[in-house]
Design an enzyme around this catalytic site. Structure first.
Site, PDB file in Angstrom:
ATOM      1  CG  HIS A 110       3.236 -15.042  12.436  1.00 13.05           C
ATOM      2  ND1 HIS A 110       4.109 -14.101  12.926  1.00 13.05           N
ATOM      3  CD2 HIS A 110       2.378 -15.328  13.447  1.00 13.05           C
ATOM      4  CE1 HIS A 110       3.786 -13.822  14.185  1.00 13.05           C
ATOM      5  NE2 HIS A 110       2.750 -14.553  14.533  1.00 13.05           N
ATOM      6  CE  LYS A 152       0.840 -11.714  12.036  1.00 14.93           C
ATOM      7  NZ  LYS A 152      -0.551 -11.459  12.483  1.00 14.93           N
TER       8      LYS A 152
HETATM    9  N1  LIG Z   1      -3.993 -11.714  19.726  1.00 15.20           N
HETATM   10  C1  LIG Z   1      -3.702 -13.009  19.516  1.00 15.20           C
HETATM   11  O1  LIG Z   1      -3.375 -13.777  20.446  1.00 15.20           O
HETATM   12  C2  LIG Z   1      -3.821 -13.546  18.125  1.00 15.20           C
HETATM   13  C3  LIG Z   1      -4.220 -12.710  17.132  1.00 15.20           C
HETATM   14  N2  LIG Z   1      -4.463 -13.191  15.868  1.00 15.20           N
HETATM   15  C4  LIG Z   1      -5.004 -12.232  14.919  1.00 15.20           C
HETATM   16  O2  LIG Z   1      -6.375 -12.566  14.686  1.00 15.20           O
HETATM   17  C5  LIG Z   1      -6.759 -12.164  13.384  1.00 15.20           C
HETATM   18  C6  LIG Z   1      -7.396 -13.331  12.651  1.00 15.20           C
HETATM   19  O3  LIG Z   1      -6.436 -14.349  12.452  1.00 15.20           O
HETATM   20  P1  LIG Z   1      -6.829 -15.723  11.727  1.00 15.20           P
HETATM   21  O4  LIG Z   1      -7.875 -16.423  12.495  1.00 15.20           O
HETATM   22  O5  LIG Z   1      -5.534 -16.417  11.450  1.00 15.20           O
HETATM   23  O6  LIG Z   1      -7.433 -15.165  10.347  1.00 15.20           O
HETATM   24  P2  LIG Z   1      -8.508 -15.833   9.377  1.00 15.20           P
HETATM   25  O7  LIG Z   1      -8.408 -15.078   8.104  1.00 15.20           O
HETATM   26  O8  LIG Z   1      -8.330 -17.309   9.374  1.00 15.20           O
HETATM   27  O9  LIG Z   1      -9.905 -15.513  10.108  1.00 15.20           O
HETATM   28  C7  LIG Z   1     -10.560 -14.276  10.092  1.00 15.20           C
HETATM   29  C8  LIG Z   1     -12.041 -14.574   9.924  1.00 15.20           C
HETATM   30  O10 LIG Z   1     -12.783 -13.369  10.141  1.00 15.20           O
HETATM   31  C9  LIG Z   1     -13.859 -13.378   9.208  1.00 15.20           C
HETATM   32  N3  LIG Z   1     -14.409 -12.033   9.055  1.00 15.20           N
HETATM   33  C10 LIG Z   1     -13.919 -10.990   8.339  1.00 15.20           C
HETATM   34  N4  LIG Z   1     -14.750  -9.946   8.410  1.00 15.20           N
HETATM   35  C11 LIG Z   1     -15.796 -10.329   9.186  1.00 15.20           C
HETATM   36  C12 LIG Z   1     -16.987  -9.685   9.620  1.00 15.20           C
HETATM   37  N5  LIG Z   1     -17.284  -8.424   9.277  1.00 15.20           N
HETATM   38  N6  LIG Z   1     -17.835 -10.379  10.428  1.00 15.20           N
HETATM   39  C13 LIG Z   1     -17.566 -11.651  10.791  1.00 15.20           C
HETATM   40  N7  LIG Z   1     -16.457 -12.321  10.371  1.00 15.20           N
HETATM   41  C14 LIG Z   1     -15.587 -11.653   9.595  1.00 15.20           C
HETATM   42  C15 LIG Z   1     -13.247 -13.950   7.933  1.00 15.20           C
HETATM   43  O11 LIG Z   1     -14.222 -14.384   7.002  1.00 15.20           O
HETATM   44  C16 LIG Z   1     -12.400 -15.078   8.516  1.00 15.20           C
HETATM   45  O12 LIG Z   1     -13.144 -16.276   8.626  1.00 15.20           O
HETATM   46  C17 LIG Z   1      -5.478 -11.605  12.739  1.00 15.20           C
HETATM   47  O13 LIG Z   1      -5.473 -10.203  12.878  1.00 15.20           O
HETATM   48  C18 LIG Z   1      -4.360 -12.237  13.558  1.00 15.20           C
HETATM   49  O14 LIG Z   1      -3.177 -11.514  13.531  1.00 15.20           O
HETATM   50  C19 LIG Z   1      -4.277 -14.504  15.550  1.00 15.20           C
HETATM   51  C20 LIG Z   1      -3.840 -15.385  16.512  1.00 15.20           C
HETATM   52  C21 LIG Z   1      -3.560 -14.979  17.880  1.00 15.20           C
HETATM   53  O1  LIG Z   2      -1.812 -14.067  12.686  1.00  9.83           O
HETATM   54  C1  LIG Z   2      -1.461 -14.930  13.508  1.00  9.83           C
HETATM   55  O2  LIG Z   2      -1.509 -16.143  13.261  1.00  9.83           O
HETATM   56  C2  LIG Z   2      -0.978 -14.473  14.820  1.00  9.83           C
HETATM   57  N1  LIG Z   2      -1.114 -13.205  15.100  1.00  9.83           N
HETATM   58  C3  LIG Z   2      -0.751 -12.568  16.314  1.00  9.83           C
HETATM   59  C4  LIG Z   2       0.307 -11.510  16.028  1.00  9.83           C
HETATM   60  O3  LIG Z   2       0.158 -10.760  15.044  1.00  9.83           O
HETATM   61  O4  LIG Z   2       1.263 -11.423  16.788  1.00  9.83           O
HETATM   62  C5  LIG Z   2      -0.406 -13.517  17.420  1.00  9.83           C
HETATM   63  C6  LIG Z   2       0.223 -14.811  17.001  1.00  9.83           C
HETATM   64  O5  LIG Z   2       1.580 -14.610  16.813  1.00  9.83           O
HETATM   65  C7  LIG Z   2      -0.440 -15.439  15.790  1.00  9.83           C
END
Ligand SMILES: NC(=O)C1=CN([C@@H]2O[C@H](COP(=O)(O)OP(=O)(O)OC[C@H]3O[C@@H](n4cnc5c(N)ncnc54)[C@H](O)[C@@H]3O)[C@@H](O)[C@H]2O)C=CC1
Ligand SMILES: O=C(O)C1=N[C@H](C(=O)O)C[C@H](O)C1
Length: 269
Positions: free
Chosen positions: A158, A162
């Site tokens: 990643h 991350k």
């Molecule tokens: N399940 C899936 O398909 C995927 C899961 N993820 C997960 O999603 C999460 C976020 O990933 P990213 O977008 O890359 O992170 P990021 O750090 O770019 O975005 C997270 C956002 O949440 C905001 N945030 C934090 N606390 C908050 C609150 N109390 N209220 C409102 N906003 C708040 C932050 O300010 C930030 O803008 C991670 O846990 C990642 O692993 C990411 C991509 C795909």
């Molecule tokens: O943090 C990310 O970017 C992603 N998080 C998810 C994970 O923890 O598997 C899904 C994806 O791989 C991107």
């Protein structure tokens, strides 16, 4: 009220938040109820469109999730474990479907989500893409077909930002491999090799994490035996795949009973 669900996006400025907003705005099956960011964030009180570098959208970024959730039939949440748990209680209060992509949860987070799911549907998956959810099924099947002569290793890569490891996806794949083998992942997971570790233990499922640059998300499940190796691989090159899955889940969740669901339920896999 339109029969299209109004969706609230939390964590609006995040890598996934921006992608989710664009996906909802482009959708002809859902509308945008509102968006939030954490208190003190520079976007609070400003127009979302301007924050995203475009024309005004008439949507003000809020730091009050309950006020936004009250106007929504679904909440999509890719933030942090602590924020997601708080959002779950508020989404339950608003009886809104809560779609959770956030990874890195511990048992205490999961227990709080289960409590919230008694009042409204929660759909949670470490990966919302069709491809990964298919890979999970394949991993379970291959692990079921092979014995412990095949060592199972999950390798993920990643981007440099991350914060959790192994990734949520890697853990889903590890769980599926363990299920296929009829064992509990907690009993066989090997998550931190460093130094003189001793030889690999038969039956263990190993995890390795690479972090660097702008890698969206890559996962290999390796089944390695004497003389041959099977590698199941998923490469994500565009975060839209996760956002599309999450919006699909928010729509699918409408009218469902309170409870905990995942992307297998949504995709019918
Ligand atoms: N399940 C899936 O398909 C995927 C899961 N993820 C997960 O999603 C999460 C976020 O990933 P990213 O977008 O890359 O992170 P990021 O750090 O770019 O975005 C997270 C956002 O949440 C905001 N945030 C934090 N606390 C908050 C609150 N109390 N209220 C409102 N906003 C708040 C932050 O300010 C930030 O803008 C991670 O846990 C990642 O692993 C990411 C991509 C795909
Ligand atoms: O943090 C990310 O970017 C992603 N998080 C998810 C994970 O923890 O598997 C899904 C994806 O791989 C991107």
């Amino acid at each position: 009220m339109s029969d299209q669900p109004a969706i609230a996006i939390v964590g609006a400025s995040g890598r996934m938040g921006r992608m989710l907003i664009q996906t909802v705005l482009d959708s002809d099956q859902a509308t945008l109820a509102g968006v939030t960011e954490r208190a003190g964030h520079e976007w609070i009180g400003k127009d979302l469109g301007a924050c995203m570098g475009g024309a005004d959208l008439g949507v003000t970024v809020s730091d009050d999730p309950l006020e936004v959730f009250a106007k929504a039939q679904a909440v999509i949440d890719f933030t942090s474990p602590d924020a997601t748990v708080e959002h779950a209680a508020l989404a339950a209060q608003a009886r809104a479907v809560h779609v959770i992509g956030t990874t890195g949860m511990d048992d205490s987070h999961l227990a709080k989500l289960s409590a919230a799911a008694r009042h409204a549907p929660i759909i949670r998956a470490g990966n919302m893409s069709l491809g990964v959810n298919l890979l999970v099924q394949l991993t379970r099947k291959v692990a079921q077909a092979l014995d412990e002569d095949f060592d199972i290793e999950v390798v993920e890569a990643h981007h440099r930002h991350k914060v959790d490891a192994p990734s949520g996806t890697a853990l889903m794949l590890g769980e599926a491999a363990a299920e296929g083998r009829g064992v509990a992942l907690d009993d066989v997971a090997d998550r931190g090799r460093d130094g003189i570790t001793g030889a690999r233990k038969r039956g263990d499922i190993g995890f390795s994490a690479i972090r660097g640059g702008d890698v969206v998300g890559e996962h290999d499940v390796i089944f390695a035996a004497e003389g041959e190796r099977i590698v199941l691989r998923h490469l994500a090159t565009d975060r839209r795949i996760f956002a599309r899955g999450a919006v699909k889940a928010a729509i699918w969740g409408q009218g469902k009973n309170p409870g905990e669901y995942d992307m297998m339920d949504v995709l019918g896999l």
